[in-house]
Design a protein around this motif. Structure first.
Motif, PDB file in Angstrom:
ATOM      1  N   UNK A  81     -23.273  -3.878   9.351  1.00  0.00           N
ATOM      2  CA  UNK A  81     -22.312  -4.686   9.911  1.00  0.00           C
ATOM      3  C   UNK A  81     -22.264  -6.121   9.331  1.00  0.00           C
ATOM      4  N   UNK A  82     -23.424  -6.607   8.913  1.00  0.00           N
ATOM      5  CA  UNK A  82     -23.656  -8.018   8.270  1.00  0.00           C
ATOM      6  C   UNK A  82     -22.688  -7.882   6.923  1.00  0.00           C
ATOM      7  N   UNK A  83     -22.811  -6.788   5.983  1.00  0.00           N
ATOM      8  CA  UNK A  83     -22.096  -6.894   4.875  1.00  0.00           C
ATOM      9  C   UNK A  83     -20.560  -6.962   5.123  1.00  0.00           C
ATOM     10  N   UNK A  84     -20.094  -6.109   6.105  1.00  0.00           N
ATOM     11  CA  UNK A  84     -18.542  -6.215   6.726  1.00  0.00           C
ATOM     12  C   UNK A  84     -18.226  -7.621   6.810  1.00  0.00           C
ATOM     13  N   UNK A  85     -18.969  -8.290   7.750  1.00  0.00           N
ATOM     14  CA  UNK A  85     -18.523  -9.546   8.093  1.00  0.00           C
ATOM     15  C   UNK A  85     -18.553 -10.528   6.790  1.00  0.00           C
ATOM     16  N   UNK A  86     -19.806 -10.635   6.077  1.00  0.00           N
ATOM     17  CA  UNK A  86     -19.764 -11.228   4.896  1.00  0.00           C
ATOM     18  C   UNK A  86     -18.831 -11.459   3.870  1.00  0.00           C
ATOM     19  N   UNK A  87     -18.330 -10.195   3.641  1.00  0.00           N
ATOM     20  CA  UNK A  87     -17.477 -10.027   2.560  1.00  0.00           C
ATOM     21  C   UNK A  87     -15.935 -10.730   2.994  1.00  0.00           C
ATOM     22  N   UNK A  88     -15.543 -10.814   3.904  1.00  0.00           N
ATOM     23  CA  UNK A  88     -14.385 -11.478   4.323  1.00  0.00           C
ATOM     24  C   UNK A  88     -14.085 -12.724   3.515  1.00  0.00           C
ATOM     25  N   UNK A  89     -12.626 -12.644   3.005  1.00  0.00           N
ATOM     26  CA  UNK A  89     -11.695 -12.051   2.997  1.00  0.00           C
ATOM     27  C   UNK A  89     -11.624 -10.829   2.154  1.00  0.00           C
ATOM     28  N   UNK A  90     -12.397 -10.696   1.226  1.00  0.00           N
ATOM     29  CA  UNK A  90     -12.478  -9.255   0.407  1.00  0.00           C
ATOM     30  C   UNK A  90     -12.714  -8.349   1.727  1.00  0.00           C
ATOM     31  N   UNK A  91     -12.960  -7.287   0.940  1.00  0.00           N
ATOM     32  CA  UNK A  91     -13.275  -5.988   1.882  1.00  0.00           C
ATOM     33  C   UNK A  91     -14.464  -4.944   1.381  1.00  0.00           C
ATOM     34  N   UNK A  92     -15.003  -4.575   2.221  1.00  0.00           N
ATOM     35  CA  UNK A  92     -16.104  -3.521   1.969  1.00  0.00           C
ATOM     36  C   UNK A  92     -15.813  -2.281   2.549  1.00  0.00           C
ATOM     37  N   UNK A  93     -15.852  -1.092   1.691  1.00  0.00           N
ATOM     38  CA  UNK A  93     -15.740   0.136   2.448  1.00  0.00           C
ATOM     39  C   UNK A  93     -17.127   0.948   2.339  1.00  0.00           C
ATOM     40  N   UNK A  94     -17.729   1.553   3.413  1.00  0.00           N
ATOM     41  CA  UNK A  94     -18.815   2.476   3.062  1.00  0.00           C
ATOM     42  C   UNK A  94     -18.223   4.086   3.257  1.00  0.00           C
TER      43      UNK A  94
END
Length: 134
Positions: A74-87
């Protein structure tokens, strides 16, 4: 115009991480490396698109009932904005585990199920993603 397009392409960083081991040290190292990549490019004012592809025994990290890293996801999803991360969770592995265990397996909400983890990594490399394996 081509010069601007080339610059935009160069500024778009895309990284694919492979995780295939159910080893807490490896899983946490991948998540730490992802964090470091985001931090590095953020200092350069560049966004990162990242995909962490999980298959085999490592699928435990994306299972809703066994993941010990849900807060970090969850933390990584929020951190990467405005980029994106997908698991990305391998459906081949998921189906195999379901057959072995005799029941459906839920994947954490931060993850997306893909048909095959290995094929997904191949597709990402074809799209120009940098490939990282711990």
């Amino acid at each position: 115009m081509l010069r601007h397009l080339a610059t935009a392409i160069l500024l778009s960083i895309a990284v694919a991480f492979q995780v295939d081991q159910n080893d807490p040290q490896v899983i946490n190292m991948v998540l730490s490396n992802a964090t470091h990549v985001i931090d590095y490019y953020r200092t350069r004012n560049e966004d990162v698109d990242m995909e962490i592809v999980v298959y085999g025994p490592a699928l435990q990290m994306l299972r809703a009932d066994t993941s010990t890293v849900q807060d970090r996801l969850k933390s990584l999803k929020e951190m990467v904005l405005p980029g994106k991360i997908q698991f990305s969770a391998c459906n081949n592995t998921k189906q195999s585990m379901e057959k072995t265990e005799g029941h459906a397996i839920s994947i954490v909400p931060e993850a997306t199920v893909v048909p095959s983890g290995v094929v997904r990594l191949m597709e990402l490399q074809e799209q120009g993603f940098s490939y990282v394996r711990p």
